[in-house]
Design an enzyme around this catalytic site. Structure first.
Site, PDB file in Angstrom:
ATOM      1  N   HIS A 160       9.389  -0.956  -2.430  1.00 44.91           N
ATOM      2  CA  HIS A 160      10.665  -0.527  -3.043  1.00 44.91           C
ATOM      3  C   HIS A 160      11.849  -0.645  -2.085  1.00 44.91           C
ATOM      4  O   HIS A 160      12.997  -0.498  -2.516  1.00 44.91           O
ATOM      5  CB  HIS A 160      10.570   0.921  -3.539  1.00 44.91           C
ATOM      6  CG  HIS A 160       9.605   1.115  -4.662  1.00 44.91           C
ATOM      7  ND1 HIS A 160       9.687   0.420  -5.851  1.00 44.91           N
ATOM      8  CD2 HIS A 160       8.516   1.920  -4.783  1.00 44.91           C
ATOM      9  CE1 HIS A 160       8.690   0.787  -6.653  1.00 44.91           C
ATOM     10  NE2 HIS A 160       7.964   1.697  -6.019  1.00 44.91           N
ATOM     11  N   ASP A 196       0.933  -3.383  -7.517  1.00 48.42           N
ATOM     12  CA  ASP A 196       1.214  -1.940  -7.605  1.00 48.42           C
ATOM     13  C   ASP A 196       1.688  -1.613  -9.033  1.00 48.42           C
ATOM     14  O   ASP A 196       2.264  -2.471  -9.711  1.00 48.42           O
ATOM     15  CB  ASP A 196       2.302  -1.589  -6.589  1.00 48.42           C
ATOM     16  CG  ASP A 196       2.582  -0.100  -6.478  1.00 48.42           C
ATOM     17  OD1 ASP A 196       2.074   0.519  -5.518  1.00 48.42           O
ATOM     18  OD2 ASP A 196       3.324   0.440  -7.338  1.00 48.42           O
ATOM     19  N   HIS A 198       4.161   0.053  -9.927  1.00 43.51           N
ATOM     20  CA  HIS A 198       5.627   0.031 -10.012  1.00 43.51           C
ATOM     21  C   HIS A 198       6.182  -1.333  -9.608  1.00 43.51           C
ATOM     22  O   HIS A 198       5.655  -1.981  -8.706  1.00 43.51           O
ATOM     23  CB  HIS A 198       6.216   1.106  -9.098  1.00 43.51           C
ATOM     24  CG  HIS A 198       5.671   2.477  -9.355  1.00 43.51           C
ATOM     25  ND1 HIS A 198       4.599   3.001  -8.656  1.00 43.51           N
ATOM     26  CD2 HIS A 198       6.034   3.427 -10.256  1.00 43.51           C
ATOM     27  CE1 HIS A 198       4.339   4.220  -9.099  1.00 43.51           C
ATOM     28  NE2 HIS A 198       5.180   4.505 -10.077  1.00 43.51           N
ATOM     29  N   ASP A 285      -2.305   2.287  -7.666  1.00 43.97           N
ATOM     30  CA  ASP A 285      -1.855   3.300  -8.621  1.00 43.97           C
ATOM     31  C   ASP A 285      -1.980   2.795 -10.064  1.00 43.97           C
ATOM     32  O   ASP A 285      -1.555   3.475 -10.999  1.00 43.97           O
ATOM     33  CB  ASP A 285      -0.437   3.816  -8.306  1.00 43.97           C
ATOM     34  CG  ASP A 285       0.528   2.739  -7.876  1.00 43.97           C
ATOM     35  OD1 ASP A 285       0.208   1.538  -8.010  1.00 43.97           O
ATOM     36  OD2 ASP A 285       1.638   3.096  -7.410  1.00 43.97           O
TER      37      ASP A 285
END
Ligand code: Q9C
Ligand code: ZN
Length: 342
Positions: A160, A196, A198, A285
């Site tokens: 991120h 991931d 996200h 995740d």
């Protein structure tokens, strides 16, 4: 598989984060890397290589110098102003305001260099992030020296973090740093596959204009899932990077088969790009038991992930990203690596 473990990751340690207006125990905690490290050792995959120190040359091609300068000194500044515990941003230069003039005020600078308030900056954040970057650089060096694969076990995660901002628990973009290092060491084309849950908005931000690094990401649809403001399918890259960014958003709750169908699409695009090396942003995740995510991969699905990645037949560096609060993340990372090696 060569394993590069960041023994200093525990320096980054936050008690709390803010979630739905409440102070809750931080999800991104030191135990995460310890669980993964222990599972990797137990599985006999821990062919440990100590991280080598590297200077800032590669970091400065991925992040801006003002951002690195800010991050390096941020906690000291916060503490000198009487700050205790973790520092959180509280004000941001939103549309119509100016991000080109850097205020001297610390709270303002926190906002200038971040995009959320969910990423506590602590006394040891810089140490853990910077030694983590050394691990990523060591991994890239191993691949350049002929290793077929290696895995970087560090936290805080990285995907991120953009050119000049932190957020989503991420401060330095380890996967992007590794990809840049591979470019500098002679790979003409590098692909990054982000699995991931996200969207890897920071990695996309860093390489969006570039045709030498291909970015593919499978993630929860940003209409409902963090980081919300990037990660749609129509983001395909810009100028020299046109066609080198592939987002594969899936609805929260998407089935395992939907997820693997997206992986096939991403894999095919990476094959067409013909990369000389592959960096995998390995978040687990996507696991059905993850407390903050909504895909449904089971323990038994993770070897398939590794196997599909191996079929790309490319020197591969795995870099740990997300996966939260459940000890199974260790077994899930191992399952990916074992599926890759099989
Ligand atoms: N407090 C990574 O997986 N916050 N980052 C969600 C829970 C942001 C996830 C709400 C989640 C960031 C690397
Ligand atoms: Zn994640």
């Amino acid at each position: 598989m060569k394993t590069i473990y960041n023994a200093a990751h525990g320096a980054h340690r936050a008690e709390y984060e803010f979630f739905r207006g409440e102070k809750v125990p931080a999800f991104e905690k030191p135990e995460r890397a310890d669980w993964v490290h222990a599972a990797v050792q137990r599985a006999g995959l821990g062919d440990a290589v100590p991280p080598q120190a590297h200077d800032d040359t590669v970091l400065l091609k991925v992040h801006t110098e003002p951002y690195l300068d800010f991050l390096r000194g941020a906690y000291e500044t916060f503490a000198a102003l009487g700050g205790v515990g973790a520092a959180f941003p509280s004000v941001w230069p939103i549309r119509g305001m100016r991000a080109d003039r850097e205020p001297t005020n610390f709270a303002a600078r926190m906002g200038r260099y971040s995009f959320d308030s969910g990423s506590p900056l602590t006394a040891g954040t810089w140490l853990a992030a910077r030694t983590g970057a050394n691990c990523a650089l060591t991994g890239a060096a191993l691949l350049s020296a002929g290793e077929r694969s290696a895995v970087v076990l560090t936290r805080p995660p990285g995907h991120h973090a953009g050119r000049d901002f932190f957020g989503g628990y991420c401060f330095l973009n380890n996967a992007a740093i590794a990809a840049q290092a591979l470019r500098d060491r002679g790979c003409a084309r590098v692909a990054i596959l982000d699995v991931d849950y996200h969207h890897g908005n920071g990695t996309q931000d860093i390489f969006y204009d570039r045709g030498d690094v291909f970015f593919a990401s499978i993630h929860g649809d940003p209409l409902t899932e963090y980081p919300f403001f990037l990660g749609h399918a129509d983001e395909t890259g810009r100028s020299a990077g046109e066609g080198c960014n592939l987002n594969l958003p899936l609805p929260a709750g998407a089935s395992v088969e939907q997820w693997f169908a997206a992986l096939r699409v991403g894999s095919e695009a990476i094959r067409r790009f013909r990369p000389d090396a592959l960096v995998v942003s390995l978040g687990v995740d996507t696991f059905e038991g993850d407390p903050i995510s909504h895909f449904q991969l089971r323990v038994s699905d993770f070897p398939r992930v590794g196997h599909a990645i191996a079929s790309l037949a490319c020197p591969t560096l795995f870099v740990l990203e997300g996966g939260y609060a459940v000890q199974e993340i260790g077994g899930n990372v191992v399952a990916v690596l074992q599926g890759f090696l099989r």
